[in-house]
Write a protein that holds these residues in place. Structure first.
Motif, PDB file in Angstrom:
ATOM      1  N   ILE A   1      37.315   4.885  18.214  1.00 33.93           N
ATOM      2  CA  ILE A   1      37.169   6.015  19.128  1.00 33.93           C
ATOM      3  C   ILE A   1      38.035   7.151  18.598  1.00 33.93           C
ATOM      4  N   TYR A   2      37.388   8.251  18.314  1.00 33.11           N
ATOM      5  CA  TYR A   2      38.041   9.444  17.787  1.00 33.11           C
ATOM      6  C   TYR A   2      38.264  10.433  18.930  1.00 33.11           C
ATOM      7  N   SER A   3      38.758  11.616  18.642  1.00 32.01           N
ATOM      8  CA  SER A   3      39.052  12.579  19.704  1.00 32.01           C
ATOM      9  C   SER A   3      37.793  13.088  20.401  1.00 32.01           C
ATOM     10  N   ASN A   4      36.647  13.121  19.690  1.00 34.12           N
ATOM     11  CA  ASN A   4      35.449  13.649  20.351  1.00 34.12           C
ATOM     12  C   ASN A   4      34.177  12.831  20.099  1.00 34.12           C
ATOM     13  N   HIS A   5      34.299  11.634  19.528  1.00 32.05           N
ATOM     14  CA  HIS A   5      33.126  10.777  19.364  1.00 32.05           C
ATOM     15  C   HIS A   5      33.553   9.338  19.103  1.00 32.05           C
ATOM     16  N   LEU A   6      32.588   8.422  19.150  1.00 35.23           N
ATOM     17  CA  LEU A   6      32.828   7.021  18.814  1.00 35.23           C
ATOM     18  C   LEU A   6      31.581   6.448  18.191  1.00 35.23           C
ATOM     19  N   ASN A   7      31.744   5.292  17.569  1.00 37.40           N
ATOM     20  CA  ASN A   7      30.577   4.613  17.020  1.00 37.40           C
ATOM     21  C   ASN A   7      30.785   3.110  17.071  1.00 37.40           C
ATOM     22  N   LEU A   8      29.712   2.395  16.806  1.00 39.57           N
ATOM     23  CA  LEU A   8      29.754   0.943  16.718  1.00 39.57           C
ATOM     24  C   LEU A   8      29.542   0.599  15.257  1.00 39.57           C
ATOM     25  N   GLY A   9      30.607   0.115  14.614  1.00 33.25           N
ATOM     26  CA  GLY A   9      30.543  -0.191  13.193  1.00 33.25           C
ATOM     27  C   GLY A   9      30.339  -1.672  12.943  1.00 33.25           C
ATOM     28  N   PHE A  10      29.654  -1.961  11.834  1.00 31.78           N
ATOM     29  CA  PHE A  10      29.397  -3.341  11.423  1.00 31.78           C
ATOM     30  C   PHE A  10      29.981  -3.558  10.038  1.00 31.78           C
ATOM     31  N   ASN A  11      30.882  -4.523   9.917  1.00 35.04           N
ATOM     32  CA  ASN A  11      31.590  -4.772   8.673  1.00 35.04           C
ATOM     33  C   ASN A  11      30.660  -5.135   7.520  1.00 35.04           C
TER      34      ASN A  11
ATOM     35  N   LYS B   1      16.075   0.904  12.232  1.00 32.98           N
ATOM     36  CA  LYS B   1      16.792   1.944  11.464  1.00 32.98           C
ATOM     37  C   LYS B   1      17.887   2.614  12.304  1.00 32.98           C
ATOM     38  N   LEU B   2      18.668   1.786  13.005  1.00 35.04           N
ATOM     39  CA  LEU B   2      19.765   2.296  13.837  1.00 35.04           C
ATOM     40  C   LEU B   2      21.013   2.588  13.029  1.00 35.04           C
ATOM     41  N   LEU B   3      21.194   1.858  11.922  1.00 34.96           N
ATOM     42  CA  LEU B   3      22.437   1.932  11.165  1.00 34.96           C
ATOM     43  C   LEU B   3      22.454   3.101  10.194  1.00 34.96           C
ATOM     44  N   THR B   4      23.605   3.773  10.136  1.00 38.48           N
ATOM     45  CA  THR B   4      23.797   4.873   9.196  1.00 38.48           C
ATOM     46  C   THR B   4      25.082   4.639   8.418  1.00 38.48           C
ATOM     47  N   GLY B   5      25.247   5.375   7.339  1.00 37.11           N
ATOM     48  CA  GLY B   5      26.452   5.279   6.529  1.00 37.11           C
ATOM     49  C   GLY B   5      26.109   5.111   5.067  1.00 37.11           C
ATOM     50  N   THR B   6      27.114   5.291   4.227  1.00 35.01           N
ATOM     51  CA  THR B   6      26.892   5.247   2.781  1.00 35.01           C
ATOM     52  C   THR B   6      27.830   4.289   2.060  1.00 35.01           C
ATOM     53  N   GLY B   7      28.645   3.547   2.781  1.00 32.04           N
ATOM     54  CA  GLY B   7      29.591   2.627   2.153  1.00 32.04           C
ATOM     55  C   GLY B   7      28.888   1.434   1.535  1.00 32.04           C
ATOM     56  N   LYS B   8      29.648   0.641   0.759  1.00 27.59           N
ATOM     57  CA  LYS B   8      29.087  -0.535   0.097  1.00 27.59           C
ATOM     58  C   LYS B   8      28.669  -1.608   1.087  1.00 27.59           C
ATOM     59  N   LEU B   9      29.389  -1.740   2.216  1.00 29.37           N
ATOM     60  CA  LEU B   9      29.076  -2.768   3.213  1.00 29.37           C
ATOM     61  C   LEU B   9      28.970  -2.235   4.633  1.00 29.37           C
ATOM     62  N   ILE B  10      29.884  -1.376   5.031  1.00 30.42           N
ATOM     63  CA  ILE B  10      29.964  -0.952   6.433  1.00 30.42           C
ATOM     64  C   ILE B  10      28.850   0.041   6.786  1.00 30.42           C
ATOM     65  N   ARG B  11      28.260  -0.184   7.931  1.00 25.93           N
ATOM     66  CA  ARG B  11      27.289   0.738   8.530  1.00 25.93           C
ATOM     67  C   ARG B  11      27.654   0.886  10.000  1.00 25.93           C
ATOM     68  N   HIS B  12      27.152   1.937  10.632  1.00 22.38           N
ATOM     69  CA  HIS B  12      27.493   2.152  12.038  1.00 22.38           C
ATOM     70  C   HIS B  12      26.327   2.782  12.796  1.00 22.38           C
ATOM     71  N   ILE B  13      26.443   2.698  14.106  1.00 26.09           N
ATOM     72  CA  ILE B  13      25.528   3.370  15.032  1.00 26.09           C
ATOM     73  C   ILE B  13      26.330   4.478  15.700  1.00 26.09           C
ATOM     74  N   ASP B  14      25.858   5.707  15.600  1.00 25.30           N
ATOM     75  CA  ASP B  14      26.493   6.806  16.320  1.00 25.30           C
ATOM     76  C   ASP B  14      26.226   6.622  17.803  1.00 25.30           C
ATOM     77  N   VAL B  15      27.258   6.767  18.617  1.00 27.32           N
ATOM     78  CA  VAL B  15      27.128   6.536  20.056  1.00 27.32           C
ATOM     79  C   VAL B  15      27.402   7.828  20.815  1.00 27.32           C
ATOM     80  N   GLU B  16      26.377   8.303  21.508  1.00 30.25           N
ATOM     81  CA  GLU B  16      26.517   9.478  22.370  1.00 30.25           C
ATOM     82  C   GLU B  16      26.176   9.153  23.813  1.00 30.25           C
ATOM     83  N   LYS B  17      25.391   8.083  23.990  1.00 27.76           N
ATOM     84  CA  LYS B  17      24.973   7.663  25.329  1.00 27.76           C
ATOM     85  C   LYS B  17      24.704   6.164  25.310  1.00 27.76           C
ATOM     86  N   LYS B  18      24.664   5.556  26.489  1.00 27.06           N
ATOM     87  CA  LYS B  18      24.506   4.108  26.591  1.00 27.06           C
ATOM     88  C   LYS B  18      23.236   3.596  25.928  1.00 27.06           C
TER      89      LYS B  18
END
Length: 128
Positions: free
Chosen positions: A49-59, A69-86
């Protein structure tokens, strides 16, 4: 609103794995890390949880099946879902991602841990 989303997302993750442990870290963000042991290396997902957003990350997000196609990101393993609403996470696709991530964690876990269902703070405090 952000705290409410964090709280609800945390509950959603805990509903998927009643025996998981939650490790609390504070680095560049306050982060709840969910693990099948008491070790960070066995984590399956996290909520920073950051100052103005949060996400659900997967290791191990790059290894997860993600037909929606919910997951975003460019890392070798970690991807996340941007969370703005339930509705960004309270759905069958996210539940399936969490369940699959748990299975990866259990399969790869090094040693058995008798620690289950606990919240463990990893935040270092300054001595007075």
């Amino acid at each position: 609103m952000l705290i409410d989303l964090f709280t609800d997302l945390r509950e959603f993750v805990l509903e998927q794995s009643k025996d998981c442990n939650e490790l609390i870290y504070h680095t560049h963000a306050l982060t709840a890390v969910f693990t099948t042991s008491d070790k960070l290396q066995d984590a399956f997902c996290m909520i920073p949880i950051y100052s103005n957003h949060l996400n659900l990350g997967f290791n191990k997000g790059t290894l997860l099946k993600d037909p929606g196609k919910l997951l975003t990101g460019t890392g070798k393993l970690i991807r996340h879902i941007d969370v703005e609403k339930k509705s960004d996470y309270r759905n069958a696709e996210t539940k399936a991602l969490i369940k699959e991530a748990i299975q990866f964690s259990l399969k790869d876990r090094g040693t058995f841990s008798d620690c289950a269902g606990q919240t463990i703070s990893k935040i270092k405090t300054k001595e007075r």
